[in-house]
Motif scaffolding. Sequence first.
Motif, PDB file in Angstrom:
ATOM      1  N   ALA A  14     -23.003  -7.651 -13.117  1.00 41.53           N
ATOM      2  CA  ALA A  14     -21.920  -7.715 -14.104  1.00 41.53           C
ATOM      3  C   ALA A  14     -21.159  -9.032 -13.991  1.00 41.53           C
ATOM      4  N   TYR A  15     -20.430  -9.350 -15.083  1.00 38.29           N
ATOM      5  CA  TYR A  15     -19.607 -10.566 -15.091  1.00 38.29           C
ATOM      6  C   TYR A  15     -18.262 -10.253 -15.719  1.00 38.29           C
ATOM      7  N   VAL A  16     -17.215 -10.760 -15.118  1.00 34.96           N
ATOM      8  CA  VAL A  16     -15.891 -10.608 -15.728  1.00 34.96           C
ATOM      9  C   VAL A  16     -15.012 -11.812 -15.411  1.00 34.96           C
ATOM     10  N   SER A  17     -14.223 -12.197 -16.412  1.00 30.91           N
ATOM     11  CA  SER A  17     -13.226 -13.239 -16.212  1.00 30.91           C
ATOM     12  C   SER A  17     -11.873 -12.604 -16.448  1.00 30.91           C
ATOM     13  N   TYR A  18     -10.997 -12.748 -15.500  1.00 26.05           N
ATOM     14  CA  TYR A  18      -9.711 -12.066 -15.527  1.00 26.05           C
ATOM     15  C   TYR A  18      -8.590 -13.093 -15.448  1.00 26.05           C
ATOM     16  N   LEU A  19      -7.603 -12.945 -16.322  1.00 24.49           N
ATOM     17  CA  LEU A  19      -6.482 -13.885 -16.334  1.00 24.49           C
ATOM     18  C   LEU A  19      -5.194 -13.182 -15.965  1.00 24.49           C
ATOM     19  N   GLU A  20      -4.433 -13.819 -15.119  1.00 20.83           N
ATOM     20  CA  GLU A  20      -3.142 -13.250 -14.734  1.00 20.83           C
ATOM     21  C   GLU A  20      -2.098 -14.324 -14.949  1.00 20.83           C
ATOM     22  N   GLY A  21      -1.031 -13.990 -15.679  1.00 23.16           N
ATOM     23  CA  GLY A  21      -0.002 -14.998 -15.922  1.00 23.16           C
ATOM     24  C   GLY A  21       1.366 -14.415 -15.743  1.00 23.16           C
ATOM     25  N   CYS A  22       2.288 -15.171 -15.200  1.00 24.10           N
ATOM     26  CA  CYS A  22       3.590 -14.600 -14.905  1.00 24.10           C
ATOM     27  C   CYS A  22       4.738 -15.520 -15.271  1.00 24.10           C
ATOM     28  N   SER A  78       0.825  -1.211   0.000  1.00 19.44           N
ATOM     29  CA  SER A  78       0.000   0.000   0.000  1.00 19.44           C
ATOM     30  C   SER A  78       0.861   1.263   0.000  1.00 19.44           C
ATOM     31  N   ALA A  79       2.034   1.160   0.615  1.00 20.98           N
ATOM     32  CA  ALA A  79       2.919   2.317   0.678  1.00 20.98           C
ATOM     33  C   ALA A  79       3.658   2.543  -0.635  1.00 20.98           C
ATOM     34  N   VAL A  80       4.097   1.478  -1.274  1.00 23.03           N
ATOM     35  CA  VAL A  80       5.039   1.655  -2.380  1.00 23.03           C
ATOM     36  C   VAL A  80       4.563   1.094  -3.717  1.00 23.03           C
ATOM     37  N   PHE A  81       3.321   0.637  -3.807  1.00 22.23           N
ATOM     38  CA  PHE A  81       2.929  -0.058  -5.045  1.00 22.23           C
ATOM     39  C   PHE A  81       3.217   0.807  -6.258  1.00 22.23           C
ATOM     40  N   SER A  82       3.647   0.111  -7.297  1.00 21.37           N
ATOM     41  CA  SER A  82       4.109   0.828  -8.481  1.00 21.37           C
ATOM     42  C   SER A  82       2.997   0.934  -9.512  1.00 21.37           C
ATOM     43  N   ASP A  83       2.468  -0.174  -9.895  1.00 20.82           N
ATOM     44  CA  ASP A  83       1.386  -0.143 -10.872  1.00 20.82           C
ATOM     45  C   ASP A  83       0.687  -1.480 -10.828  1.00 20.82           C
ATOM     46  N   GLY A  84      -0.240  -1.651 -11.739  1.00 23.48           N
ATOM     47  CA  GLY A  84      -1.000  -2.877 -11.763  1.00 23.48           C
ATOM     48  C   GLY A  84      -2.167  -2.685 -12.687  1.00 23.48           C
ATOM     49  N   SER A  85      -3.198  -3.456 -12.476  1.00 25.37           N
ATOM     50  CA  SER A  85      -4.339  -3.379 -13.371  1.00 25.37           C
ATOM     51  C   SER A  85      -5.592  -2.950 -12.634  1.00 25.37           C
ATOM     52  N   PHE A  86      -6.474  -2.330 -13.398  1.00 19.58           N
ATOM     53  CA  PHE A  86      -7.725  -1.861 -12.834  1.00 19.58           C
ATOM     54  C   PHE A  86      -8.838  -2.203 -13.826  1.00 19.58           C
ATOM     55  N   ALA A  87      -9.920  -2.744 -13.316  1.00 18.30           N
ATOM     56  CA  ALA A  87     -11.066  -2.979 -14.199  1.00 18.30           C
ATOM     57  C   ALA A  87     -12.353  -2.679 -13.454  1.00 18.30           C
ATOM     58  N   TYR A  88     -13.250  -2.021 -14.161  1.00 16.23           N
ATOM     59  CA  TYR A  88     -14.576  -1.755 -13.607  1.00 16.23           C
ATOM     60  C   TYR A  88     -15.601  -2.187 -14.655  1.00 16.23           C
ATOM     61  N   ILE A  89     -16.484  -3.088 -14.263  1.00 15.55           N
ATOM     62  CA  ILE A  89     -17.524  -3.554 -15.186  1.00 15.55           C
ATOM     63  C   ILE A  89     -18.838  -2.956 -14.686  1.00 15.55           C
TER      64      ILE A  89
END
Lengths: 482, 254
Positions: free
Chosen positions: A232-240, A186-197
């Motif tokens: 709403a419905y959403v399917s989210y994929l995260e791969g690393c 929470s203090a240092v997060f750099s970036d990431g993803s955001f989604a609003y459906i």
Amino acid sequence: MSSTEVSAIEELTNKEYKYGFVSNIEADSLPPGLNEDTIRKISAIKGEPEFMLEYRLKAYNHWLTLKEPHWANVKYPEIDYNSISYYSAPKKKPQLKSLDEIDPELRNTFEKLGISLEEQKRLSNVAVDAVFDSVSVATTFREKLSELGIIFCSFSEAVKNHPEIVKKYLGSVVPYTDNFFASLNSAVFSDGSFAYIPKGIRCPMELSTYFRMNAANTGQFERTLLIADEGAYVSYLEGCTAPQRDENQLHAAVVELIALDNAQIKYSTVQNWYAGDKDGKGGIYNFVTKRGACRGVNSKISWTQVETGSAITWKYPSCILQGDNSIGEFYSVAVTNNMQQADTGTKMIHLGKNTRSTIISKGISAGKSNNSYRGQVKVSRKAENARNFSQCDSLLLGDKCGAHTFPYLEINNPSAQVEHEATTSKIGEDQIFYLNQRGISTEDAIGLIVNGYCKEVFKELPMEFAVEAQKLLSISLEGSVG
Amino acid sequence: MMLEIKNLHVNVGGKEILKGIDLIVNAGEVHAIMGPNGSGKSTLAQTIAGKQDYEITKGQVLLEGKNLLELSPEDRAREGVFLAFQYPIELPGVSNTNLLKTALNEIRKYRGLEAIDTMEFLTLIKSKMKLVELEQSLLSRAVNEGFSGGEKKRNEIFQMAVLEPKLAILDETDSGLDIDALRIVANGVTKLKSKDNATIVVTHYQRLLDYIIPDFVHVLYNGRIVKSGGKDLALELEERGYDWLKEDKELIAG
């Protein structure tokens, strides 16, 4: 265990990490160290509004009061938080209008990983928000999505363009006081993803992010926030996948999901970060806080994860079942090999009436690794007619690895029905001989058996991910069972 | 010569089970190996297939002149050896189709052939399924998991039909089968028989041989083949049991 089996396992175990390479992109980084000044700099670089800086500073000041937790069944040397650089961005970072504008070196990297953006764009129905180190470099399909009112962008952009939504939901599922690593994030997060459906919208494609850590000695602190409004419905994929590194890399992500009335979120992860070499040198420390709130009635959140990488995994994607009739699901395959350590599982917190949860966990241990399932099912006093079913299976490959199960049940309502099943098995020599006799090598036999064992989880993954997951399993078990 | 076994001695767990087996099987032939419990029938079948931890102390096993004992179990299978297991193994989550496609392609690769096309594969398994009157639903189910005894045995013959081995060894395939299942299995085996392949039927009872007519019958007793003959030998065994051979054997040994 027969000698062929042992040698097949050894051979596989000795294979080097397939995705280990470093790309030469000039990084623009902050010097190592963590203090208020670092946080102000991160916030300034990102041009954040005042409320974000305040949030970060509150989190930082709280983090200072916390001690690193050591209750998980994992061991690692002390982390010096002041030796980490908290910000690194690819140097070229203009707003990109098309994929053609991406740094060719960067594109190469993605292509080596088999995630060609061009291909993604052309062939698949997946909008990709690629996070390279800390800054999003390309977002596709955004326009198509925006026609439906769907917002899918990097977290930084969301902070700038939709501060009211961010302000409303950030930290509402995982508060900055939640735990040591969540506070740090929470203090240092750099970036990431955001989604609003928005209300009543079914997101027509799988949303996807590929994470990749690059610049050496940079901890990566991703922040993801997904909100499914009513119906709403959403399917989210995260791969690393991550490049090979000698020094350990810290990763402490936070993922928050919010499902309002009648909304549904499906969150799938395939994680294949560098696990360290066969002696346990290097590898990613993956300390992640993932939690979803089924805030509305009849809402549903499903977590599906295939965890094959990282030196250490500390991760418990959880569901808070607040809305009446809400449903939480957790499907997990966690593979550990060589010296890997995984302590993973879930928490299902039943607060609303008629809430249901399902937990299917498949742990596979090989080499000298340790794999722990840790799960909590909590039924609160007011949660009438809560139901839970948990199944935790462990598969051992070889005789030097360990599997552990730590279930915690806290039931405060007599109408609850909670079931827990657990099994531990080994791949039988007779199974391998049977497959050998059909012309299948020991390595492939182990692959078949393990994939069969994980079938219940794989069938929860979107098709293209399931294929990838099976490949990853074979690669990492190319070291484990086969 | 399809299979030639010369003076084969095998120890299992330090104990000598096979004490000098000699056997010649030609292409186009069906051989029955009979004998009382504990005589070494299954050990012989599994040794040919390459079971680990069986110690071969002496002797040779040749398939079309090639030394099988130097090959891994998977390479023996790829050379054309198929063992229908006495107790088929359950593989949770692994579908029958997946197993067969993987197996078939491994065998094809070994022989320098390309992987089979999916449509071609589906046509192949459909036609082979009919041979053993197997239900379509068994294809997508996990291998042998929750199968009845009869289904497991039929599934073994189905796999054999798809993989088309040169040498098929049926290890007590008749055990646990009712008369209808027995007929189905036996008909399947008979239909698969050709001038280019050979079958070894390992059995305790004569009744399977009413359906699969052997060219030769061998009686295995105490790790040795004590008597060989035509199909009439099986009938004689059915009538007289094995005891008279044991006496003979003791005479020989004495």
